[in-house]
Design an enzyme around this catalytic site. Structure first.
Site, PDB file in Angstrom:
ATOM      1  N   LYS A 287       0.806  -1.273  -0.070  1.00 15.06           N
ATOM      2  CA  LYS A 287      -0.012  -0.095  -0.045  1.00 15.06           C
ATOM      3  C   LYS A 287       0.826   1.217   0.029  1.00 15.06           C
ATOM      4  CE  LYS A 287      -1.938  -0.942   4.033  1.00 15.06           C
ATOM      5  NZ  LYS A 287      -1.200  -2.168   4.430  1.00 15.06           N
TER       6      LYS A 287
ATOM      7  N   ARG B 192      -8.990   1.113   9.057  1.00 16.10           N
ATOM      8  CA  ARG B 192      -8.541   0.139   9.161  1.00 16.10           C
ATOM      9  C   ARG B 192      -9.820  -0.663  10.208  1.00 16.10           C
ATOM     10  NH1 ARG B 192      -2.999   0.691   9.026  1.00 16.10           N
ATOM     11  NH2 ARG B 192      -1.718  -1.163   9.137  1.00 16.10           N
TER      12      ARG B 192
ATOM     13  N   ARG C 297      11.556  -6.007   4.666  1.00 18.83           N
ATOM     14  CA  ARG C 297      11.256  -4.552   4.559  1.00 18.83           C
ATOM     15  C   ARG C 297      12.204  -3.536   5.494  1.00 18.83           C
ATOM     16  NH1 ARG C 297       5.175  -2.041   5.270  1.00 18.83           N
ATOM     17  NH2 ARG C 297       5.382  -2.991   7.444  1.00 18.83           N
TER      18      ARG C 297
ATOM     19  N   ARG D 119      11.525  -2.085  11.078  1.00 20.35           N
ATOM     20  CA  ARG D 119      10.711  -1.601  11.976  1.00 20.35           C
ATOM     21  C   ARG D 119      10.453  -2.572  13.272  1.00 20.35           C
ATOM     22  NH1 ARG D 119       5.692   0.198   8.376  1.00 20.35           N
ATOM     23  NH2 ARG D 119       4.594  -0.807  10.151  1.00 20.35           N
TER      24      ARG D 119
ATOM     25  N   ARG E 144      -0.259  -9.024  13.414  1.00 14.60           N
ATOM     26  CA  ARG E 144      -0.784  -7.912  12.821  1.00 14.60           C
ATOM     27  C   ARG E 144      -1.724  -8.618  11.563  1.00 14.60           C
ATOM     28  NH1 ARG E 144       4.324  -4.721  11.024  1.00 14.60           N
ATOM     29  NH2 ARG E 144       2.877  -3.672   9.848  1.00 14.60           N
TER      30      ARG E 144
HETATM   31  P1  ADP Z   1       1.661  -1.529   7.562  1.00 12.16           P
HETATM   32  O1  ADP Z   1       2.172  -0.476   6.331  1.00 12.16           O
HETATM   33  O2  ADP Z   1       2.606  -2.391   7.547  1.00 12.16           O
HETATM   34  O3  ADP Z   1       0.164  -1.895   7.145  1.00 12.16           O
HETATM   35  P2  ADP Z   1       1.139   1.024   9.023  1.00 12.16           P
HETATM   36  O4  ADP Z   1       2.519   1.765   9.106  1.00 12.16           O
HETATM   37  O5  ADP Z   1       0.214   1.175   8.227  1.00 12.16           O
HETATM   38  O6  ADP Z   1       1.701  -0.475   8.759  1.00 12.16           O
HETATM   39  O7  ADP Z   1       0.731   0.921  10.622  1.00 12.16           O
HETATM   40  C1  ADP Z   1       1.731   0.284  11.648  1.00 12.16           C
HETATM   41  C2  ADP Z   1       0.859   0.437  13.044  1.00 12.16           C
HETATM   42  O8  ADP Z   1       0.377   1.594  13.220  1.00 12.16           O
HETATM   43  C3  ADP Z   1      -0.519  -0.747  12.944  1.00 12.16           C
HETATM   44  O9  ADP Z   1       0.055  -2.096  13.108  1.00 12.16           O
HETATM   45  C4  ADP Z   1      -1.476  -0.085  13.963  1.00 12.16           C
HETATM   46  O10 ADP Z   1      -0.662  -0.340  15.103  1.00 12.16           O
HETATM   47  C5  ADP Z   1      -1.062   1.466  13.776  1.00 12.16           C
HETATM   48  N1  ADP Z   1      -1.852   2.125  12.803  1.00 12.16           N
HETATM   49  C6  ADP Z   1      -1.699   2.485  11.657  1.00 12.16           C
HETATM   50  N2  ADP Z   1      -2.890   3.175  10.846  1.00 12.16           N
HETATM   51  C7  ADP Z   1      -3.804   2.869  12.099  1.00 12.16           C
HETATM   52  C8  ADP Z   1      -5.192   2.931  11.989  1.00 12.16           C
HETATM   53  N3  ADP Z   1      -5.809   3.575  10.970  1.00 12.16           N
HETATM   54  N4  ADP Z   1      -5.917   2.499  12.973  1.00 12.16           N
HETATM   55  C9  ADP Z   1      -5.306   2.071  14.101  1.00 12.16           C
HETATM   56  N5  ADP Z   1      -4.063   1.696  14.043  1.00 12.16           N
HETATM   57  C10 ADP Z   1      -3.174   2.135  12.969  1.00 12.16           C
HETATM   58  P1  ADP Z   2       2.439  -1.852   3.254  1.00 14.44           P
HETATM   59  O1  ADP Z   2       2.384  -0.216   2.991  1.00 14.44           O
HETATM   60  O2  ADP Z   2       1.105  -2.288   2.575  1.00 14.44           O
HETATM   61  O3  ADP Z   2       2.607  -2.136   4.580  1.00 14.44           O
HETATM   62  P2  ADP Z   2       4.894  -1.678   1.825  1.00 14.44           P
HETATM   63  O4  ADP Z   2       4.468  -0.527   0.590  1.00 14.44           O
HETATM   64  O5  ADP Z   2       5.593  -0.995   2.945  1.00 14.44           O
HETATM   65  O6  ADP Z   2       3.508  -2.088   2.304  1.00 14.44           O
HETATM   66  O7  ADP Z   2       5.612  -2.898   1.013  1.00 14.44           O
HETATM   67  C1  ADP Z   2       6.022  -3.944   2.041  1.00 14.44           C
HETATM   68  C2  ADP Z   2       7.334  -4.393   1.742  1.00 14.44           C
HETATM   69  O8  ADP Z   2       7.319  -5.165   0.466  1.00 14.44           O
HETATM   70  C3  ADP Z   2       8.573  -3.368   1.512  1.00 14.44           C
HETATM   71  O9  ADP Z   2       9.708  -3.699   1.628  1.00 14.44           O
HETATM   72  C4  ADP Z   2       8.246  -3.099  -0.072  1.00 14.44           C
HETATM   73  O10 ADP Z   2       9.665  -2.538  -0.542  1.00 14.44           O
HETATM   74  C5  ADP Z   2       8.238  -4.521  -0.482  1.00 14.44           C
HETATM   75  N1  ADP Z   2       7.183  -4.363  -1.898  1.00 14.44           N
HETATM   76  C6  ADP Z   2       6.023  -3.513  -2.213  1.00 14.44           C
HETATM   77  N2  ADP Z   2       5.380  -4.137  -3.114  1.00 14.44           N
HETATM   78  C7  ADP Z   2       6.269  -5.069  -3.639  1.00 14.44           C
HETATM   79  C8  ADP Z   2       5.964  -5.989  -4.947  1.00 14.44           C
HETATM   80  N3  ADP Z   2       4.909  -5.597  -5.668  1.00 14.44           N
HETATM   81  N4  ADP Z   2       6.682  -6.992  -4.894  1.00 14.44           N
HETATM   82  C9  ADP Z   2       7.693  -7.108  -4.037  1.00 14.44           C
HETATM   83  N5  ADP Z   2       8.147  -6.417  -3.092  1.00 14.44           N
HETATM   84  C10 ADP Z   2       7.256  -5.428  -2.636  1.00 14.44           C
END
Ligand code: ADP
Ligand code: ADP
Ligand code: ZN
Length: 214
Positions: A13, A88, A127, A160, A171
């Site tokens: 995302k 979320r 990541r 992270r 998660r």
């Molecule tokens: P990822 O990109 O791996 O999905 P995020 O950076 O979006 O992770 O979120 C990391 C953490 O921050 C989540 O596991 C949650 O604890 C918190 N968080 C982020 N966005 C939200 C939301 N919209 N509602 C509740 N918690 C959130």
């Molecule tokens: P999210 O925001 O949904 O948690 P990220 O954009 O941070 O996800 O992506 C999670 C991990 O996977 C990062 O290390 C990113 O560089 C990698 N990644 C993202 N898209 C792809 C893809 N299409 N193929 C392989 N790796 C990817």
């Protein structure tokens, strides 16, 4: 254009949201980035959010919604935005829809980046995140130009705390229980579009652009 990115943690995302924000000149808003920025700076908000994030749990809706509504009320959001990691939960989506409704507006597209759980666990270990600007990299699939250093801002890249395998499992469970229902929610609203997130980053992006511009 107002876009919501849906998908499991690690689905891509953030990666796609950044590319979309660059293409359309609209802000990329990640609630996770906002929380991490506050943790890094030791604010009260950061301290509170951290207790939940470290356990792989969601930050309570009330707090999260307040942060998000403050952000989208800013001037730079007038022509649209890409939301990444919000909503979320169904209550979060309802509050957002309610606020937009007040100005006779709505979300244009909810883009669901679909990636099975098996792929997720593998992706998260690789990541690397920049805590200064929120950019993410992957040690194999999206390498920075120089090891450990952010291409965008020169910040340090880290694994992270919540990307360790134990926390990733919680998660994913939280995702299936609380966030996946949003797929139905946006389907019913008629704005859901799903892309295959297991493809290469650029292919996923091209698919999304085709949807938005199609
Ligand atoms: P990822 O990109 O791996 O999905 P995020 O950076 O979006 O992770 O979120 C990391 C953490 O921050 C989540 O596991 C949650 O604890 C918190 N968080 C982020 N966005 C939200 C939301 N919209 N509602 C509740 N918690 C959130
Ligand atoms: P999210 O925001 O949904 O948690 P990220 O954009 O941070 O996800 O992506 C999670 C991990 O996977 C990062 O290390 C990113 O560089 C990698 N990644 C993202 N898209 C792809 C893809 N299409 N193929 C392989 N790796 C990817
Ligand atoms: Zn950076």
């Amino acid at each position: 254009m107002k876009i919501v990115m849906l998908g499991a943690p690690g689905a891509g995302k953030g990666t796609q949201a950044k590319m979309l924000a660059d293409r359309y000149g609209i802000p990329h808003i990640s609630t996770g980035d906002i929380f991490r920025y506050n943790i890094k700076n030791g604010t009260a908000l950061g301290m509170e959010a951290k207790t939940y994030m470290d356990q792989g749990k969601l930050v309570p809706d009330e707090l999260t919604v307040r942060i998000l509504l403050d952000r989208v009320a800013k001037e730079d959001c007038r022509d649209g935005y890409v939301l990444d990691g919000f909503p979320r939960t169904i209550p979060q989506a309802e509050v957002l829809a309610g606020e937009l409704d007040k100005i006779s507006d709505r979300i244009d597209f909810a883009v669901n980046v679909d990636v099975p759980d098996e792929n997720i666990v593998r992706r998260m270990g690789g990541r690397r995140a920049c805590l200064s600007c929120g950019a993410t990299y992957h040690v194999e699939y999206a390498k920075p130009a120089a090891d450990g250093i952010c291409d965008r801002c020169g910040g340090e890249l880290v694994l992270r705390d919540d990307d360790r395998p134990e926390t990733v499992k919680s998660r994913l469970a939280v995702y299936h229980e609380q966030t996946q229902p949003l797929i139905d929610y946006y389907e019913k609203a008629g704005v859901l579009r799903t892309v295959d997130g297991t493809q290469d980053i650029q292919v996923v992006f091209d698919d999304i652009v085709r949807i938005l511009e199609g």
